[in-house]
Design a protein around this motif. Structure first.
Motif, short mmCIF file in Angstrom:
data_model
loop_
_atom_site.label_atom_id
_atom_site.label_comp_id
_atom_site.label_asym_id
_atom_site.label_seq_id
_atom_site.Cartn_x
_atom_site.Cartn_y
_atom_site.Cartn_z
N PRO A 14 10.52 14.57 38.02
CA PRO A 14 10.06 15.19 39.44
C PRO A 14 9.13 16.33 39.31
O PRO A 14 9.34 17.11 38.55
CB PRO A 14 11.35 15.62 39.96
CG PRO A 14 12.54 14.82 39.29
CD PRO A 14 12.06 14.59 37.91
N VAL A 15 8.29 16.44 40.07
CA VAL A 15 6.99 17.53 40.11
C VAL A 15 6.93 18.11 41.53
O VAL A 15 6.96 17.45 42.49
CB VAL A 15 5.69 16.93 39.91
CG1 VAL A 15 4.56 17.96 39.82
CG2 VAL A 15 5.67 16.17 38.38
N LEU A 16 7.11 19.45 41.46
CA LEU A 16 6.98 20.10 42.57
C LEU A 16 5.58 20.97 42.41
O LEU A 16 5.30 21.85 41.56
CB LEU A 16 7.97 21.41 42.88
CG LEU A 16 7.85 22.20 44.03
CD1 LEU A 16 7.71 21.58 45.36
CD2 LEU A 16 9.07 23.03 44.22
N ALA A 17 4.62 20.74 43.35
CA ALA A 17 3.36 21.39 43.20
C ALA A 17 3.15 22.19 44.50
O ALA A 17 3.29 21.82 45.56
CB ALA A 17 2.08 20.19 43.40
N ASP A 46 8.26 11.50 41.24
CA ASP A 46 8.80 11.90 42.16
C ASP A 46 8.07 13.17 42.71
O ASP A 46 8.70 14.37 42.99
CB ASP A 46 10.19 12.12 42.14
CG ASP A 46 10.96 12.31 43.50
OD1 ASP A 46 10.40 12.32 44.31
OD2 ASP A 46 12.01 12.94 43.38
N LEU A 47 6.66 13.02 43.11
CA LEU A 47 5.87 14.17 43.64
C LEU A 47 6.21 14.79 45.03
O LEU A 47 6.24 14.03 45.86
CB LEU A 47 4.32 13.68 43.47
CG LEU A 47 3.17 14.70 43.93
CD1 LEU A 47 3.38 15.97 43.17
CD2 LEU A 47 1.99 14.11 43.99
N THR A 48 6.22 16.10 44.84
CA THR A 48 6.49 16.77 46.21
C THR A 48 5.43 17.90 46.25
O THR A 48 5.02 18.64 45.29
CB THR A 48 7.82 17.76 46.30
OG1 THR A 48 8.90 16.56 45.97
CG2 THR A 48 7.98 18.26 47.55
N VAL A 49 4.59 17.76 47.26
CA VAL A 49 3.43 18.78 47.46
C VAL A 49 3.91 19.61 48.77
O VAL A 49 4.11 19.05 49.83
CB VAL A 49 2.08 18.05 47.65
CG1 VAL A 49 0.99 19.04 48.05
CG2 VAL A 49 1.77 17.36 46.43
N ALA A 88 15.21 24.92 47.47
CA ALA A 88 15.78 23.87 48.24
C ALA A 88 15.29 22.34 47.31
O ALA A 88 16.04 21.60 47.12
CB ALA A 88 15.19 23.62 49.39
N TRP A 89 14.12 22.55 46.65
CA TRP A 89 13.62 21.51 45.69
C TRP A 89 14.47 21.16 44.51
O TRP A 89 14.88 20.23 44.12
CB TRP A 89 12.10 21.38 45.23
CG TRP A 89 11.83 20.49 44.58
CD1 TRP A 89 11.29 19.21 45.11
CD2 TRP A 89 11.61 20.52 43.29
NE1 TRP A 89 10.75 18.64 43.98
CE2 TRP A 89 10.98 19.30 42.77
CE3 TRP A 89 11.75 21.34 42.09
CZ2 TRP A 89 10.73 19.01 41.65
CZ3 TRP A 89 11.62 20.86 40.67
CH2 TRP A 89 11.12 19.77 40.48
#
Length: 97
Positions: A14-17, A46-49, A88-89
């Motif tokens: 998973p990636v948080l950008a 599982d990209l979250t931007v 949260a992420w």
């Protein structure tokens, strides 16, 4: 970096950008588009931007995002919501496992 897009497309975590929309160092729109194009189709990435309208490259509150402004800041204040977004992420991606 040669073949950077291929490298990004192989990410399997998973990636948080997080991007500051007043970033004058990195074109956040191009970078977000690159991530969406390379990591976005990969369900394992599982990209979250998330973007923050009033922040600079360092996610500090910033009227302009300029380097001089950043250097002259008497107080570096995190933009509202960045810590909460990260917590949260992490809770969702790491805490659930």
């Amino acid at each position: 970096m040669p073949d950077f897009e291929a490298l990004l497309s192989r990410i399997t975590v998973p990636v948080l950008a997080l991007f500051g929309e007043r970033d004058t160092r990195v074109d956040w729109r191009s970078t977000a588009a690159l991530y969406a194009r390379t990591m976005g189709p990969n369900p394992r990435a599982d990209l979250t931007v998330r973007t923050f309208p009033d922040s600079n490259h360092n996610l500090h509150r910033s009227p302009t995002g300029g380097l001089r402004e950043m250097i002259g800041m008497p107080e570096r204040r995190a933009v509202e919501g960045d810590y909460e977004t990260m917590a949260a992420w992490l809770g969702e991606k790491v805490g659930a496992g």
